[in-house]
Write an enzyme that holds these catalytic residues in place. Sequence first.
Site, PDB file in Angstrom:
ATOM      1  N   GLY A 139       0.990  -1.151  -0.100  1.00 43.30           N
ATOM      2  CA  GLY A 139       0.017   0.012   0.078  1.00 43.30           C
ATOM      3  C   GLY A 139       0.856   1.156  -0.108  1.00 43.30           C
ATOM      4  CD  GLN A 188       3.593   6.015   2.687  1.00 41.25           C
ATOM      5  OE1 GLN A 188       2.401   5.308   2.259  1.00 41.25           O
ATOM      6  NE2 GLN A 188       4.244   5.395   3.243  1.00 41.25           N
ATOM      7  CB  CYS A 229       5.168   2.257   7.332  1.00 40.79           C
ATOM      8  SG  CYS A 229       4.712   3.859   6.364  1.00 40.79           S
ATOM      9  CG  LEU A 230       6.466   1.276   1.168  1.00 40.50           C
ATOM     10  CD1 LEU A 230       5.835   1.623  -0.254  1.00 40.50           C
ATOM     11  CD2 LEU A 230       7.522   0.042   1.070  1.00 40.50           C
ATOM     12  CD  GLU A 285      -1.030   2.404   2.760  1.00 38.14           C
ATOM     13  OE1 GLU A 285      -0.516   3.436   2.692  1.00 38.14           O
ATOM     14  OE2 GLU A 285      -0.282   1.476   3.225  1.00 38.14           O
ATOM     15  CG  HIS A 294       0.029   7.053   5.415  1.00 41.43           C
ATOM     16  ND1 HIS A 294       1.232   7.333   5.971  1.00 41.43           N
ATOM     17  CD2 HIS A 294       0.588   5.505   5.164  1.00 41.43           C
ATOM     18  CE1 HIS A 294       2.084   6.587   6.203  1.00 41.43           C
ATOM     19  NE2 HIS A 294       1.737   5.526   5.941  1.00 41.43           N
TER      20      HIS A 294
END
Length: 183
Positions: A46, A51, A94-95, A138, A141
């Site tokens: 995701g 981001q 989480c990226l 997500e 965020h």
Amino acid sequence: MSSTDDIRLTGDPVLQEVCEPVENVEDVRELAESMLETMYEAEGCGLAAPQVGVPKRLVVIDCGWGSGEKTPYVLINPEIIEVSDETRVTGEGCLSFPGVTVEVERPRRVVVHAMNLDGDVMRYEADGTLMAVCLQHEIDHLDGKTLLDHLGPMARMRVKRQVQEAIEAGAKPGDVSNPASRS
Ligand code: NI
């Protein structure tokens, strides 16, 4: 085009912004496609628009592609309609937090309404699955929340330190453990 190098890491102020609704689907078509590419490149399941530095209410998700076939979802202006009282704790990555996995407790079941790229409102329901976690992660965020907002003060300090150490050791978005601690 975004790439994994454009992924904003924890500490970047854009990750704390409450994102603006998308007014016109056509305005985010290219962004959504480029976010999907970035997500696949980083081997994430995701990615939310903030981001990649864009404070708009748009997320892309694909929780199943590791098993072979790609099933990309684009969720525009997603809203959580319903959550269960029953919760579940899972390890989340989480990226924007390279090199760490954090235990987070969330509702087990979730129902989300969101527009897709055709402008149709879709209903997503997930219970006890990676998709259930991913939808909530997500959408967090888009409200300026990250993994850190699910932690108490001590755990928050620990995770901040771990992620800093992992980044210094060369962790990149998509890495789930600190490169320095890998065998
Ligand atoms: Ni994330």
